[in-house]
Write a protein that holds these residues in place. Structure first.
Motif, PDB file in Angstrom:
ATOM      1  N   MET A 141      21.924  22.764  18.941  1.00 28.68           N
ATOM      2  CA  MET A 141      21.730  24.140  18.478  1.00 28.68           C
ATOM      3  C   MET A 141      21.709  25.083  19.678  1.00 28.68           C
ATOM      4  N   LEU A 142      22.407  26.199  19.539  1.00 34.28           N
ATOM      5  CA  LEU A 142      22.345  27.269  20.525  1.00 34.28           C
ATOM      6  C   LEU A 142      21.527  28.409  19.925  1.00 34.28           C
ATOM      7  N   MET A 143      20.626  28.986  20.714  1.00 33.03           N
ATOM      8  CA  MET A 143      19.814  30.112  20.263  1.00 33.03           C
ATOM      9  C   MET A 143      20.176  31.344  21.077  1.00 33.03           C
ATOM     10  N   GLN A 178      27.307  36.267  20.654  1.00 32.72           N
ATOM     11  CA  GLN A 178      26.291  37.000  21.403  1.00 32.72           C
ATOM     12  C   GLN A 178      26.460  38.496  21.192  1.00 32.72           C
ATOM     13  N   ALA A 179      27.696  38.967  21.169  1.00 33.73           N
ATOM     14  CA  ALA A 179      27.952  40.382  20.927  1.00 33.73           C
ATOM     15  C   ALA A 179      27.515  40.785  19.524  1.00 33.73           C
ATOM     16  N   ILE A 180      27.721  39.897  18.543  1.00 33.77           N
ATOM     17  CA  ILE A 180      27.293  40.186  17.174  1.00 33.77           C
ATOM     18  C   ILE A 180      25.777  40.258  17.092  1.00 33.77           C
ATOM     19  N   ALA A 181      25.084  39.353  17.795  1.00 32.17           N
ATOM     20  CA  ALA A 181      23.618  39.380  17.813  1.00 32.17           C
ATOM     21  C   ALA A 181      23.113  40.694  18.398  1.00 32.17           C
ATOM     22  N   ASP A 182      23.717  41.149  19.484  1.00 32.59           N
ATOM     23  CA  ASP A 182      23.326  42.427  20.072  1.00 32.59           C
ATOM     24  C   ASP A 182      23.595  43.576  19.106  1.00 32.59           C
ATOM     25  N   ALA A 183      24.744  43.534  18.451  1.00 34.78           N
ATOM     26  CA  ALA A 183      25.111  44.606  17.532  1.00 34.78           C
ATOM     27  C   ALA A 183      24.175  44.660  16.326  1.00 34.78           C
ATOM     28  N   GLY A 208      15.350  34.697  16.794  1.00 32.34           N
ATOM     29  CA  GLY A 208      16.508  34.014  17.337  1.00 32.34           C
ATOM     30  C   GLY A 208      17.602  33.807  16.299  1.00 32.34           C
ATOM     31  N   PHE A 209      18.846  33.964  16.742  1.00 35.95           N
ATOM     32  CA  PHE A 209      20.014  33.535  15.966  1.00 35.95           C
ATOM     33  C   PHE A 209      20.347  32.132  16.453  1.00 35.95           C
ATOM     34  N   HIS A 210      20.261  31.160  15.555  1.00 35.32           N
ATOM     35  CA  HIS A 210      20.509  29.763  15.895  1.00 35.32           C
ATOM     36  C   HIS A 210      21.835  29.339  15.281  1.00 35.32           C
ATOM     37  N   ILE A 211      22.666  28.636  16.046  1.00 33.65           N
ATOM     38  CA  ILE A 211      23.956  28.157  15.547  1.00 33.65           C
ATOM     39  C   ILE A 211      24.184  26.734  16.025  1.00 33.65           C
ATOM     40  N   SER A 212      24.569  25.852  15.087  1.00 37.73           N
ATOM     41  CA  SER A 212      24.855  24.472  15.476  1.00 37.73           C
ATOM     42  C   SER A 212      26.204  24.397  16.175  1.00 37.73           C
ATOM     43  N   LEU A 213      26.334  23.394  17.041  1.00 41.40           N
ATOM     44  CA  LEU A 213      27.542  23.221  17.850  1.00 41.40           C
ATOM     45  C   LEU A 213      28.191  21.882  17.566  1.00 41.40           C
ATOM     46  N   SER A 214      29.506  21.877  17.617  1.00 40.53           N
ATOM     47  CA  SER A 214      30.261  20.642  17.483  1.00 40.53           C
ATOM     48  C   SER A 214      30.158  19.831  18.774  1.00 40.53           C
ATOM     49  N   PRO A 215      30.606  18.565  18.750  1.00 37.93           N
ATOM     50  CA  PRO A 215      30.588  17.789  19.997  1.00 37.93           C
ATOM     51  C   PRO A 215      31.414  18.408  21.114  1.00 37.93           C
ATOM     52  N   ASP A 216      32.444  19.220  20.744  1.00 34.88           N
ATOM     53  CA  ASP A 216      33.211  19.928  21.769  1.00 34.88           C
ATOM     54  C   ASP A 216      32.666  21.338  22.007  1.00 34.88           C
ATOM     55  N   LEU A 217      31.404  21.561  21.584  1.00 40.99           N
ATOM     56  CA  LEU A 217      30.628  22.761  21.887  1.00 40.99           C
ATOM     57  C   LEU A 217      31.256  24.040  21.346  1.00 40.99           C
ATOM     58  N   LEU A 218      31.803  23.929  20.129  1.00 43.35           N
ATOM     59  CA  LEU A 218      32.264  25.099  19.397  1.00 43.35           C
ATOM     60  C   LEU A 218      31.242  25.433  18.319  1.00 43.35           C
ATOM     61  N   PRO A 219      31.019  26.711  18.031  1.00 49.53           N
ATOM     62  CA  PRO A 219      30.022  27.075  17.022  1.00 49.53           C
ATOM     63  C   PRO A 219      30.493  26.724  15.614  1.00 49.53           C
ATOM     64  N   ALA A 220      29.560  26.270  14.793  1.00 47.92           N
ATOM     65  CA  ALA A 220      29.875  25.889  13.410  1.00 47.92           C
ATOM     66  C   ALA A 220      29.895  27.144  12.546  1.00 47.92           C
ATOM     67  N   SER A 243      31.529  27.716  10.054  1.00 52.69           N
ATOM     68  CA  SER A 243      31.669  27.406   8.635  1.00 52.69           C
ATOM     69  C   SER A 243      30.333  27.279   7.931  1.00 52.69           C
ATOM     70  N   GLY A 244      29.207  27.180   8.689  1.00 56.57           N
ATOM     71  CA  GLY A 244      27.934  27.073   7.980  1.00 56.57           C
ATOM     72  C   GLY A 244      26.730  26.743   8.825  1.00 56.57           C
ATOM     73  N   GLY A 245      26.788  26.913  10.135  1.00 55.93           N
ATOM     74  CA  GLY A 245      25.752  26.364  11.000  1.00 55.93           C
ATOM     75  C   GLY A 245      24.677  27.310  11.473  1.00 55.93           C
ATOM     76  N   ALA A 246      24.578  28.527  10.928  1.00 54.04           N
ATOM     77  CA  ALA A 246      23.601  29.480  11.445  1.00 54.04           C
ATOM     78  C   ALA A 246      22.262  29.380  10.721  1.00 54.04           C
ATOM     79  N   CYS A 247      21.192  29.716  11.443  1.00 53.54           N
ATOM     80  CA  CYS A 247      19.844  29.841  10.885  1.00 53.54           C
ATOM     81  C   CYS A 247      19.287  31.197  11.322  1.00 53.54           C
ATOM     82  N   LEU A 248      18.726  31.946  10.354  1.00 53.63           N
ATOM     83  CA  LEU A 248      18.144  33.259  10.600  1.00 53.63           C
ATOM     84  C   LEU A 248      16.948  33.459   9.688  1.00 53.63           C
ATOM     85  N   SER A 249      16.011  34.280  10.105  1.00 54.15           N
ATOM     86  CA  SER A 249      14.959  34.699   9.190  1.00 54.15           C
ATOM     87  C   SER A 249      15.565  35.630   8.141  1.00 54.15           C
ATOM     88  N   ALA A 250      14.851  35.838   7.040  1.00 59.36           N
ATOM     89  CA  ALA A 250      15.361  36.725   5.995  1.00 59.36           C
ATOM     90  C   ALA A 250      15.495  38.155   6.501  1.00 59.36           C
TER      91      ALA A 250
END
Length: 379
Positions: free
Chosen positions: A42-44, A237-242, A248-260, A262-269
Motif C-alpha cells: 500500500m502507498l499512502m 499525488q496531484a489528485i490528492a493535492d487537488a 491519507g489516500f491509500h492505494i494498493s500496488l501491483s508487484p510491478d509497483l503500479l497503482p491498482a 481498478s479498485g485499490g483505494a481506501c479513503l474516509s467517507a
C-alpha cells in the motif's frame, strides 16, 4: 535461514470459494474497514493543503437520508453529503469512525477518468486508436480494441467479472492488484503479465449494454504508464493535492509497483466526499494544479455510451465513470457509491459492506443509486 516457524498470511491466503482471508464473508467487514493495513503493498499519500469542511447539518436532507433506509441497513458503514465547503449530513456505523479509511473498490476508477482525460487532452492518447498502438506486447484480449471502447466498458473478451462465480477472472486479477498471494510459493504475477495473458476473439460487444471488466482499467493504467510524461503515482499525488484530503489516500500496488486504479483505494467517507467535490469542481484544485480535463468530463456526461444493464438502464458507462447525464459517479464492489451532481455541486459518499457470499447484490446497488439521487435532489 530456514527452519524458523511461520504460517501463511491469513489475510492474503486464498481459502473457501477462492476468496482470501480478508474477503471471506465473516471477515469482509473488518477487511473493508482495514484494507489499508491488510493488503500486500500500500502507498499512502497526504495532501499539501486540506480542504476545510464546515458541519452545517440540514434537517430536511437528514430526513431524506432516514427515509431511504440506507443507514439502518446492516451493511452500512458511512454516508457523507457535502456541497462547496459544507457537510450537510454525516452518519457513521457504530463500528466505523469519521476518520477511518474504508476500501472504496471500483470507485477508484474515477481516478482513471481524471488521468486519461489529461492524456487525451494533451494529445498523448487518441481514443480511436487500438490498444496495441500503445501497448505493443498486449495479447488478443485487448490488442484490437479501441482505447475508447476500453474506457466505456465496451469490450467483449474472455475476462469475466461475475462475483457469484468463485472461478471468475476478477479473482485471479486480485493477485496482480496486491490483494492476495498465489498458492504454493509461486511468484506473484505483475499487472503487465496479467493483462498480456488475457485473450479474446473479435472483441465486439453485441449485448447492448456495458460489459463491466475491471481489467479494462488495468489496461488504461498500463497505457498511462507507457505514454505519460509522469508516472501514474505522480498523477495520484496531484489528485490528492487537488482534492485536499484531510487523512491519507491509500492505494494498493501491483508487484510491478503500479497503482491498482481498478479498485485499490481506501479513503474516509469525508475524504471520499472531498474527492466528489473535486469532480463537482470539474478538477479545480484546492492546491497545486487542476486535474483531469473539463471538456473530457463534460463530454462524458452527454455522449452516447453503453447503459449498465437491465436493473440500471438509466445509467450509462462513459469514460470510466457512471452517469445519468446530470450526475457522475461510480459503484464499488461490496456496496460503495460516490455521486456528484454536476448541476448543483452537491455530492454523496456512501460506504457499506455486503456480507453475503459474493459480496455483491445488483438490486441493492440499484437501490443505493436511486436513494442517493433522491438525497441529492432534496432542497
Amino acid at each position: 535461514m530456514t527452519g524458523l516457524p511461520s504460517i501463511p498470511n491469513p489475510d492474503l491466503t486464498v481459502g473457501k470459494d477462492n476468496k482470501q482471508g480478508w474477503n471471506q464473508p465473516d471477515r469482509r467487514r473488518e477487511g473493508f474497514h482495514n484494507g489499508h493495513a491488510r493488503w500486500r503493498r500500500m502507498l499512502m499519500i497526504r495532501a499539501r493543503r486540506i480542504l476545510s469542511l464546515r458541519d452545517t447539518p440540514d434537517p430536511r436532507l437528514s430526513a431524506a437520508v432516514e427515509a431511504t433506509g440506507l443507514t439502518r441497513n446492516p451493511a452500512f458503514s458511512a454516508l457523507v453529503v457535502a456541497e462547496g465547503d459544507r457537510v450537510l449530513h454525516s452518519s457513521h456505523a457504530g463500528d466505523f469512525g469519521p476518520d477511518r479509511p474504508h476500501s472504496i473498490q471500483s470507485v477508484t476508477k474515477l481516478h482513471a477518468h481524471l488521468i486519461l482525460g489529461e492524456l487525451v487532452a494533451s494529445g498523448r492518447i487518441d481514443p480511436d486508436l487500438p490498444v496495441v498502438r500503445y501497448l505493443p506486447w498486449i495479447g488478443s484480449g485487448y490488442a484490437a480494441a479501441s482505447v475508447q471502447d476500453v474506457l466505456d466498458m465496451n469490450v467483449e473478451n474472455d475476462f469475466t467479472e461475475d462475483y457469484d462465480d468463485p472461478q471468475s477472472g476478477c479473482y485471479a486479477e486480485e493477485e496482480a492488484l496486491g490483494w492476495r498471494l498465489p498458492p504454493d510459493g509461486r511468484a506473484e504475477i505483475t499487472l503487465r503479465d496479467f493483462v498480456a495473458g488475457l485473450t479474446g476473439g473479435d472483441l465486439v460487444n453485441r449485448t447492448g449494454h456495458a460489459l463491466y471488466k475491471s481489467a479494462n482499467t488495468d489496461v488504461l493504467t498500463l497505457i498511462a504508464a507507457a505514454v505519460g510524461d509522469q508516472p501514474p503515482l505522480a498523477r495520484l499525488q496531484a489528485i490528492a493535492d487537488a482534492a485536499g484530503y484531510e487523512g491519507g489516500f491509500h492505494i494498493s500496488l501491483s508487484p510491478d509497483l503500479l497503482p491498482a486504479l481498478s479498485g485499490g483505494a481506501c479513503l474516509s467517507a469525508r475524504d471520499l466526499a472531498r474527492f466528489g467535490l473535486l469532480l463537482a469542481r470539474r478538477g479545480g484544485a484546492v492546491s497545486g494544479a487542476d486535474v483531469g480535463d473539463r471538456m473530457f468530463l463534460e463530454r462524458s456526461l452527454h455522449r452516447p455510451a453503453p447503459i449498465l444493464g437491465a436493473t440500471r438502464g438509466w445509467v450509462r458507462y462513459s469514460n470510466q465513470l457512471m452517469t445519468d447525464g446530470k450526475w457522475v459517479g461510480h459503484a464499488g464492489y461490496g456496496g460503495q457509491f460516490l455521486m456528484a451532481d454536476m448541476e448543483t455541486g452537491r455530492v454523496a459518499a456512501f460506504l457499506s459492506v455486503l456480507e453475503n457470499d459474493s459480496g455483491y447484490d445488483d438490486a441493492y446497488m440499484a437501490h443505493v443509486i436511486r436513494s442517493l439521487e433522491g438525497v441529492l435532489s432534496t432542497r
